[in-house]
Enzyme design. Structure first.
Site, PDB file in Angstrom:
ATOM      1  N   ARG A  20      13.401  17.995  13.669  1.00  0.00           N
ATOM      2  CA  ARG A  20      13.977  19.062  12.835  1.00  0.00           C
ATOM      3  C   ARG A  20      15.226  18.565  12.120  1.00  0.00           C
ATOM      4  O   ARG A  20      15.451  18.854  10.951  1.00  0.00           O
ATOM      5  CB  ARG A  20      14.299  20.271  13.696  1.00  0.00           C
ATOM      6  CG  ARG A  20      13.030  20.959  14.181  1.00  0.00           C
ATOM      7  CD  ARG A  20      13.324  22.061  15.127  1.00  0.00           C
ATOM      8  NE  ARG A  20      14.072  23.134  14.441  1.00  0.00           N
ATOM      9  CZ  ARG A  20      14.134  24.357  14.881  1.00  0.00           C
ATOM     10  NH1 ARG A  20      13.528  24.686  15.996  1.00  0.00           N
ATOM     11  NH2 ARG A  20      14.817  25.262  14.240  1.00  0.00           N
ATOM     12  N   HIS A  55       0.873  -1.174   0.000  1.00  0.00           N
ATOM     13  CA  HIS A  55       0.000   0.000   0.000  1.00  0.00           C
ATOM     14  C   HIS A  55       0.908   1.222   0.000  1.00  0.00           C
ATOM     15  O   HIS A  55       1.511   1.564   1.016  1.00  0.00           O
ATOM     16  CB  HIS A  55      -0.904  -0.022   1.234  1.00  0.00           C
ATOM     17  CG  HIS A  55      -1.892   1.092   1.272  1.00  0.00           C
ATOM     18  ND1 HIS A  55      -3.002   1.118   0.475  1.00  0.00           N
ATOM     19  CD2 HIS A  55      -1.905   2.229   1.985  1.00  0.00           C
ATOM     20  CE1 HIS A  55      -3.674   2.230   0.703  1.00  0.00           C
ATOM     21  NE2 HIS A  55      -3.023   2.925   1.625  1.00  0.00           N
ATOM     22  N   LYS A 109      -0.972  10.474   0.219  1.00  0.00           N
ATOM     23  CA  LYS A 109      -0.075   9.900  -0.791  1.00  0.00           C
ATOM     24  C   LYS A 109      -0.458  10.341  -2.206  1.00  0.00           C
ATOM     25  O   LYS A 109       0.392  10.826  -2.963  1.00  0.00           O
ATOM     26  CB  LYS A 109      -0.079   8.365  -0.703  1.00  0.00           C
ATOM     27  CG  LYS A 109       0.471   7.829   0.599  1.00  0.00           C
ATOM     28  CD  LYS A 109       0.459   6.325   0.652  1.00  0.00           C
ATOM     29  CE  LYS A 109      -0.920   5.713   0.643  1.00  0.00           C
ATOM     30  NZ  LYS A 109      -1.750   6.034   1.812  1.00  0.00           N
ATOM     31  N   ASP A 120      -1.713   4.127  -4.948  1.00  0.00           N
ATOM     32  CA  ASP A 120      -2.450   3.298  -3.997  1.00  0.00           C
ATOM     33  C   ASP A 120      -1.814   1.929  -3.759  1.00  0.00           C
ATOM     34  O   ASP A 120      -1.698   1.501  -2.625  1.00  0.00           O
ATOM     35  CB  ASP A 120      -3.916   3.135  -4.388  1.00  0.00           C
ATOM     36  CG  ASP A 120      -4.729   2.541  -3.254  1.00  0.00           C
ATOM     37  OD1 ASP A 120      -4.592   3.031  -2.122  1.00  0.00           O
ATOM     38  OD2 ASP A 120      -5.486   1.592  -3.498  1.00  0.00           O
TER      39      ASP A 120
END
Length: 139
Positions: A102, A6, A27, A46
């Site tokens: 960060r 996926h 996505k 997908d």
């Protein structure tokens, strides 16, 4: 070895970018932004088939999904595709921007004992495509 996962995948600046994340993490939307802003080419949306060729991870689209991209609010659109791509970079999407370091520790995506550099990003952040382009320059 072959596997269907996926995820989504594009080619950007001749680099294969595998985009992972939970459902609704952005996505498909991120793929659309990479295609529209930077001329990325769609491999798969997908679901992505991963195989190993010459010790490299290769992505392709399942036949039924080839060339199709889900654009939320519009529907399924058909796009030109690149048939396969060697995966050079993996992006793991998260909704939790505050949990992204960060200056992160180095992460890897591993498939069949092959490690590929991975970054965790917030896919819904407007700068996410820019960050992916920046990450490609580090490869």
């Amino acid at each position: 070895m072959s596997s269907n996962i996926h995820a989504s995948c594009v080619v950007l600046k001749n680099k294969g970018v595998l985009i992972k994340g939970v459902s609704s993490s952005g996505k498909s939307d991120l793929c659309l932004r990479l295609i529209m802003r930077y001329g990325a080419r769609l491999i798969a949306d997908d679901r992505v088939d991963l195989t190993i060729e010459k010790n490299k991870v290769i992505a392709s689209a399942p036949k039924i999904l080839k060339g199709l991209l889900e654009v939320r609010g519009i529907g399924i659109i058909k796009l030109p595709v690149k048939q396969t791509a060697k995966i050079d970079l993996v992006i793991n999407l998260t909704d939790e921007k505050e949990k992204i370091d960060r200056i992160p520790e180095i992460e890897y995506f591993e498939f069949n004992n092959i490690k590929i550099r991975q970054y965790s990003l917030c896919g819904k952040e407007d700068s996410c495509p820019d960050k992916i382009l920046a990450a490609i320059t580090l490869l």
